[in-house]
Design a protein around this motif. Sequence first.
Motif, PDB file in Angstrom:
ATOM      1  N   LYS A  74       0.766  -1.242  -0.094  1.00 10.75           N
ATOM      2  CA  LYS A  74      -0.027   0.199  -0.094  1.00 10.75           C
ATOM      3  C   LYS A  74       1.071   1.221   0.015  1.00 10.75           C
ATOM      4  O   LYS A  74       0.627   2.358  -0.867  1.00 10.75           O
ATOM      5  N   LEU A  75       2.085   1.049   0.589  1.00  8.63           N
ATOM      6  CA  LEU A  75       2.738   2.401   0.707  1.00  8.63           C
ATOM      7  C   LEU A  75       3.644   2.561  -0.517  1.00  8.63           C
ATOM      8  O   LEU A  75       3.676   3.937  -1.049  1.00  8.63           O
ATOM      9  N   ILE A  76       4.130   1.469  -1.101  1.00 10.53           N
ATOM     10  CA  ILE A  76       4.762   1.842  -2.315  1.00 10.53           C
ATOM     11  C   ILE A  76       3.659   2.258  -3.550  1.00 10.53           C
ATOM     12  O   ILE A  76       3.970   3.090  -4.489  1.00 10.53           O
ATOM     13  N   ASP A  77       2.523   1.575  -3.601  1.00  7.33           N
ATOM     14  CA  ASP A  77       1.693   2.110  -4.564  1.00  7.33           C
ATOM     15  C   ASP A  77       1.129   3.395  -4.216  1.00  7.33           C
ATOM     16  O   ASP A  77       1.073   4.188  -5.318  1.00  7.33           O
ATOM     17  N   GLY A  78       1.024   4.065  -3.174  1.00  8.93           N
ATOM     18  CA  GLY A  78       0.833   5.586  -2.596  1.00  8.93           C
ATOM     19  C   GLY A  78       1.967   6.274  -3.149  1.00  8.93           C
ATOM     20  O   GLY A  78       1.689   7.202  -3.694  1.00  8.93           O
ATOM     21  N   PHE A  79       3.313   5.941  -2.854  1.00  7.45           N
ATOM     22  CA  PHE A  79       4.184   6.780  -3.490  1.00  7.45           C
ATOM     23  C   PHE A  79       4.364   6.985  -4.963  1.00  7.45           C
ATOM     24  O   PHE A  79       4.414   7.898  -5.579  1.00  7.45           O
ATOM     25  N   ILE A  80       4.249   5.549  -5.701  1.00  7.90           N
ATOM     26  CA  ILE A  80       4.246   5.644  -7.186  1.00  7.90           C
ATOM     27  C   ILE A  80       3.018   6.518  -7.798  1.00  7.90           C
ATOM     28  O   ILE A  80       3.145   7.461  -8.613  1.00  7.90           O
ATOM     29  N   SER A 100       9.130   6.878 -16.866  1.00  2.87           N
ATOM     30  CA  SER A 100       9.303   5.468 -16.445  1.00  2.87           C
ATOM     31  C   SER A 100       9.778   5.331 -15.114  1.00  2.87           C
ATOM     32  O   SER A 100      10.528   6.412 -14.617  1.00  2.87           O
ATOM     33  N   TYR A 101       9.595   4.300 -14.479  1.00  2.00           N
ATOM     34  CA  TYR A 101      10.028   4.074 -13.285  1.00  2.00           C
ATOM     35  C   TYR A 101      10.305   2.374 -13.415  1.00  2.00           C
ATOM     36  O   TYR A 101       9.479   1.727 -13.815  1.00  2.00           O
ATOM     37  N   TYR A 102      11.319   2.093 -12.257  1.00  2.00           N
ATOM     38  CA  TYR A 102      11.671   0.714 -12.015  1.00  2.00           C
ATOM     39  C   TYR A 102      12.119   0.423 -10.500  1.00  2.00           C
ATOM     40  O   TYR A 102      12.974   1.212 -10.251  1.00  2.00           O
ATOM     41  N   HIS A 116      14.372   0.071  -4.133  1.00  4.47           N
ATOM     42  CA  HIS A 116      15.234   1.075  -4.660  1.00  4.47           C
ATOM     43  C   HIS A 116      14.305   1.384  -5.897  1.00  4.47           C
ATOM     44  O   HIS A 116      14.105   0.386  -6.828  1.00  4.47           O
ATOM     45  N   PHE A 117      14.302   2.566  -6.442  1.00  2.81           N
ATOM     46  CA  PHE A 117      13.830   3.060  -7.542  1.00  2.81           C
ATOM     47  C   PHE A 117      14.632   3.749  -8.340  1.00  2.81           C
ATOM     48  O   PHE A 117      15.613   4.537  -7.996  1.00  2.81           O
ATOM     49  N   PHE A 118      14.526   3.546  -9.729  1.00  5.76           N
ATOM     50  CA  PHE A 118      15.121   4.445 -10.925  1.00  5.76           C
ATOM     51  C   PHE A 118      13.802   5.162 -11.284  1.00  5.76           C
ATOM     52  O   PHE A 118      12.787   4.452 -11.838  1.00  5.76           O
ATOM     53  N   PHE A 119      14.112   6.627 -11.651  1.00  4.23           N
ATOM     54  CA  PHE A 119      12.971   7.157 -12.114  1.00  4.23           C
ATOM     55  C   PHE A 119      13.432   7.968 -13.385  1.00  4.23           C
ATOM     56  O   PHE A 119      14.686   8.310 -13.436  1.00  4.23           O
ATOM     57  N   ARG A 369       9.092  -6.487  -8.123  1.00  2.00           N
ATOM     58  CA  ARG A 369       9.790  -5.269  -8.610  1.00  2.00           C
ATOM     59  C   ARG A 369       8.603  -4.545  -9.079  1.00  2.00           C
ATOM     60  O   ARG A 369       7.344  -5.195  -9.417  1.00  2.00           O
ATOM     61  N   PHE A 370       8.538  -3.167  -9.121  1.00  2.00           N
ATOM     62  CA  PHE A 370       7.580  -2.493  -9.465  1.00  2.00           C
ATOM     63  C   PHE A 370       7.924  -1.592 -10.687  1.00  2.00           C
ATOM     64  O   PHE A 370       9.023  -0.820 -10.834  1.00  2.00           O
ATOM     65  N   THR A 371       7.140  -1.587 -11.844  1.00  2.00           N
ATOM     66  CA  THR A 371       7.438  -0.637 -12.850  1.00  2.00           C
ATOM     67  C   THR A 371       6.270  -0.655 -13.914  1.00  2.00           C
ATOM     68  O   THR A 371       5.339  -1.201 -13.712  1.00  2.00           O
ATOM     69  N   ASN A 372       6.343   0.431 -14.817  1.00  3.93           N
ATOM     70  CA  ASN A 372       5.177   0.683 -15.615  1.00  3.93           C
ATOM     71  C   ASN A 372       5.589  -0.078 -16.910  1.00  3.93           C
ATOM     72  O   ASN A 372       4.953   0.299 -18.032  1.00  3.93           O
ATOM     73  N   HIS A 373       6.586  -0.781 -17.163  1.00  4.06           N
ATOM     74  CA  HIS A 373       7.119  -1.285 -18.375  1.00  4.06           C
ATOM     75  C   HIS A 373       6.698  -2.876 -18.422  1.00  4.06           C
ATOM     76  O   HIS A 373       6.583  -3.305 -17.272  1.00  4.06           O
ATOM     77  N   LYS A 374       6.452  -3.458 -19.611  1.00  4.48           N
ATOM     78  CA  LYS A 374       6.119  -4.828 -19.691  1.00  4.48           C
ATOM     79  C   LYS A 374       7.388  -5.032 -20.874  1.00  4.48           C
ATOM     80  O   LYS A 374       7.727  -4.704 -21.687  1.00  4.48           O
ATOM     81  N   PHE A 375       7.628  -6.524 -20.392  1.00  6.04           N
ATOM     82  CA  PHE A 375       8.993  -6.978 -20.942  1.00  6.04           C
ATOM     83  C   PHE A 375       8.604  -8.477 -21.611  1.00  6.04           C
ATOM     84  O   PHE A 375       8.033  -9.237 -20.840  1.00  6.04           O
ATOM     85  N   ASP A 376       9.033  -8.606 -22.878  1.00  4.79           N
ATOM     86  CA  ASP A 376       8.693  -9.872 -23.562  1.00  4.79           C
ATOM     87  C   ASP A 376      10.011 -10.780 -23.557  1.00  4.79           C
ATOM     88  O   ASP A 376      10.948 -10.011 -23.644  1.00  4.79           O
TER      89      ASP A 376
END
Length: 380
Positions: A74-80, A100-102, A116-119, A369-376
Amino acid sequence: MREEIRGITRSTGLPHLFITINPADYHNPIPQFLAGRDIDLDKFYHKLDTKSEAFTHIQTVAQNPIASAEAFKKLIDGFIDIIAGFKRPDKIGVFGEVDSYYGVVEAQDHGSLHCHFFFWLKGGLSPQTVKEQALADPEWKRKLFKWLDDIVCQDFPADTTANRPDFTDPDRKLPAMSRPPDPNDYAFEETWQQDLRNLLEITGQVHTHSSTCFKHLPEYIKGLRNEDKDCCFNLPREFVKETYLDDDGHIHLKCSNGYINGYNDICVTCLCCNMDIKYMGSGTAAMAMVQYVTNYIAKLSLDSSTVFTALCGAIKAVCEYPPIDPITEQIDNNEQSHLLLLKTCNSMIGKRELSGQQVASFLLNIPNRFTNHKFDKMWW
């Protein structure tokens, strides 16, 4: 994970911000509530026995790792979604508009989860372009520095006093467990700044030297150490009166207190936890920093003692029962090498420790891991 991060970097460019969010699950009301406790934010550390209450916090989280994992999610979702603004209507968050974020989830020694996040920011420039633009346009440089000073703080809030909560005093509150200042209060600005300082002091945002700082020093010189110069975390940082750009294109952020880890005031206020934030969009070493941080956040949590124990056990097992070639009736060296490698890997995997929160996250299908990308995946 490592290749996914590098994939985003190849297609989007270098990340601009590196942020670590380290929730304090022991002293946070959300895990306590999810674990079934009937809590009152106005009474915590005010009318309760502070010593017994602190123990109850820890005991509750230890006995309810699922509640801790849910609170972390919940906290990470709120942060993002809210703080970073990714799901806000205008997509504008505290740092600007995120493209983008990862984020990679990791467990600490006592089991608590952090991320740990990259933005990557929309419209963000490469380090070389930042340098060229800053040198060519003083007004643009001024606005860049103003933005950096706004999102990264390395000092206590102005006009505040040291007020570390005393757990033995029943009239004092632990900031992370107390109700935050009311924005509608006429004195909000003043109370918020003091509350922020209290949070910084209680959440470990202010560095204090310990034995960990000097673990890499040889034993024979530890007694002669200079704590401020030999700290492996390179703290305290040098004093920087104003943010400036050096000849190598590296931006030195304003730093009035070298013992304070970089933080964002909005993040600390909303999340009530320890954090770290670094700007990665400048300097000739930006790519090297990305490489190092990428390897760091995607590492396996196996220490050297576990690896050597697994190796010794595998060697012992292979030597006691070596594989015999049925034709020559001699030891099969190739098969022995194969078994040594296989047994070592199996032993390391079996000895890898997982915290209760990590297991709970897996059972709850919370991603690692949390990201807005999808990887094939491509099999080749």
